[in-house]
Scaffold this motif. Structure first.
Motif, PDB file in Angstrom:
ATOM      1  N   MET A   1       7.961   3.629  -1.103  1.00 15.16           N
ATOM      2  CA  MET A   1       7.367   4.941  -0.935  1.00 15.16           C
ATOM      3  C   MET A   1       7.210   5.607  -2.302  1.00 15.16           C
ATOM      4  N   PRO A   2       6.387   5.050  -3.174  1.00 16.86           N
ATOM      5  CA  PRO A   2       6.180   5.690  -4.476  1.00 16.86           C
ATOM      6  C   PRO A   2       5.608   7.094  -4.316  1.00 16.86           C
ATOM      7  N   THR A   3       6.089   7.995  -5.147  1.00 17.86           N
ATOM      8  CA  THR A   3       5.575   9.360  -5.184  1.00 17.86           C
ATOM      9  C   THR A   3       5.170   9.654  -6.614  1.00 17.86           C
ATOM     10  N   LEU A   4       3.962  10.193  -6.773  1.00  9.36           N
ATOM     11  CA  LEU A   4       3.449  10.541  -8.096  1.00  9.36           C
ATOM     12  C   LEU A   4       3.286  12.043  -8.178  1.00  9.36           C
ATOM     13  N   ASN A   5       3.881  12.659  -9.192  1.00 11.40           N
ATOM     14  CA  ASN A   5       3.708  14.077  -9.474  1.00 11.40           C
ATOM     15  C   ASN A   5       2.929  14.178 -10.774  1.00 11.40           C
ATOM     16  N   VAL A   6       1.691  14.642 -10.677  1.00 10.46           N
ATOM     17  CA  VAL A   6       0.776  14.690 -11.812  1.00 10.46           C
ATOM     18  C   VAL A   6       0.630  16.136 -12.267  1.00 10.46           C
ATOM     19  N   LEU A  27      -1.800   1.282  -6.162  1.00 15.45           N
ATOM     20  CA  LEU A  27      -0.550   1.061  -5.433  1.00 15.45           C
ATOM     21  C   LEU A  27      -0.725  -0.019  -4.368  1.00 15.45           C
ATOM     22  N   LYS A  28      -1.861  -0.001  -3.683  1.00 16.25           N
ATOM     23  CA  LYS A  28      -2.126  -1.028  -2.669  1.00 16.25           C
ATOM     24  C   LYS A  28      -2.201  -2.400  -3.326  1.00 16.25           C
ATOM     25  N   ALA A  29      -2.881  -2.495  -4.460  1.00 11.32           N
ATOM     26  CA  ALA A  29      -2.988  -3.771  -5.171  1.00 11.32           C
ATOM     27  C   ALA A  29      -1.625  -4.292  -5.615  1.00 11.32           C
ATOM     28  N   ALA A  32       2.179  -1.817  -2.325  1.00 10.40           N
ATOM     29  CA  ALA A  32       2.795  -0.656  -1.667  1.00 10.40           C
ATOM     30  C   ALA A  32       2.110  -0.374  -0.334  1.00 10.40           C
ATOM     31  N   GLU A  33       2.866   0.145   0.602  1.00  8.08           N
ATOM     32  CA  GLU A  33       2.322   0.612   1.884  1.00  8.08           C
ATOM     33  C   GLU A  33       1.727   1.993   1.614  1.00  8.08           C
ATOM     34  N   THR A  34       0.411   2.065   1.473  1.00 10.02           N
ATOM     35  CA  THR A  34      -0.228   3.289   0.994  1.00 10.02           C
ATOM     36  C   THR A  34      -0.053   4.486   1.919  1.00 10.02           C
ATOM     37  N   ALA A  35       0.195   4.250   3.196  1.00 12.96           N
ATOM     38  CA  ALA A  35       0.423   5.373   4.110  1.00 12.96           C
ATOM     39  C   ALA A  35       1.696   6.133   3.750  1.00 12.96           C
ATOM     40  N   PRO A 129      13.541  -0.034   7.748  1.00 10.87           N
ATOM     41  CA  PRO A 129      12.190  -0.614   7.795  1.00 10.87           C
ATOM     42  C   PRO A 129      11.319   0.094   8.821  1.00 10.87           C
ATOM     43  N   GLN A 130      10.092   0.399   8.433  1.00 11.77           N
ATOM     44  CA  GLN A 130       9.183   1.134   9.310  1.00 11.77           C
ATOM     45  C   GLN A 130       8.127   0.236   9.929  1.00 11.77           C
ATOM     46  N   GLY A 131       7.953  -0.955   9.416  1.00  6.46           N
ATOM     47  CA  GLY A 131       6.870  -1.800   9.904  1.00  6.46           C
ATOM     48  C   GLY A 131       5.560  -1.404   9.264  1.00  6.46           C
ATOM     49  N   LYS A 132       4.522  -2.106   9.605  1.00 12.80           N
ATOM     50  CA  LYS A 132       3.184  -1.839   9.059  1.00 12.80           C
ATOM     51  C   LYS A 132       2.459  -0.866   9.972  1.00 12.80           C
ATOM     52  N   THR A 133       1.722   0.053   9.365  1.00 15.86           N
ATOM     53  CA  THR A 133       0.890   0.938  10.170  1.00 15.86           C
ATOM     54  C   THR A 133      -0.302   0.148  10.663  1.00 15.86           C
ATOM     55  N   GLY A 134      -0.753   0.434  11.855  1.00 13.64           N
ATOM     56  CA  GLY A 134      -1.900  -0.243  12.418  1.00 13.64           C
ATOM     57  C   GLY A 134      -1.566  -1.595  13.014  1.00 13.64           C
ATOM     58  N   SER A 135      -0.281  -1.983  13.055  1.00 11.86           N
ATOM     59  CA  SER A 135       0.098  -3.285  13.613  1.00 11.86           C
ATOM     60  C   SER A 135       0.213  -3.198  15.104  1.00 11.86           C
TER      61      SER A 135
END
Length: 135
Positions: A1-6, A27-29, A32-35, A129-135
């Motif tokens: 769960m990366p968080t970016l503060n810009v 992040l997806k590349a 990371a789970e972008t959701a 673990p949350q699993g994949k979204t859309g699965s």
């Protein structure tokens, strides 16, 4: 769960969206789970960053941001290579749109059990673990 503060000079909504999408693609590349990735934009007030005792300008002579300060919250388990890949990718994203800006990247390692989030009634701990979204 990366968080970016810009933090930078105030960006227009389209500029924020463009950067957020570029960061999300990166992040997806990197797997990371972008959701679960968050990007926050914070306006940087004039004369709030100093170097060698002198204030650094927040915009350049064209009115573009002259500096970006990015704090990256990332799981403590990520190794140096993961930090390097993410730093290089974020740097490239910013350089694409702001080639002359000063860029400062700072990692804040965090344990997943210290992160909680909710998208409804349930409070979720990131360590489970949350699993994949859309699965």
């Amino acid at each position: 769960m990366p968080t970016l503060n810009v933090s930078s000079a105030a960006l227009q909504p389209l500029a924020r969206k463009r950067l957020a999408l570029a960061f999300t693609r990166l992040l997806k590349a990197l797997g990371a789970e972008t959701a679960h990735c968050m990007v926050f934009f914070n306006p940087l007030p004039e004369a709030c960053v100093f170097s060698a005792g002198m204030p650094m300008p927040i915009t350049d002579h064209d009115g573009l941001p002259a500096q970006f300060h990015v704090r990256i919250t990332l799981a403590a388990a990520r190794d140096r290579l993961a930090h390097q890949a993410l730093a290089e990718g974020l740097h490239a994203c910013l350089r694409t749109h702001y080639p002359n800006a000063f860029i400062y990247l700072h990692f804040d390692p965090i344990l997943p059990e210290h992160v909680f989030f909710s998208a409804g009634a349930e409070l979720i701990n990131a360590a489970h673990p949350q699993g994949k979204t859309g699965s």
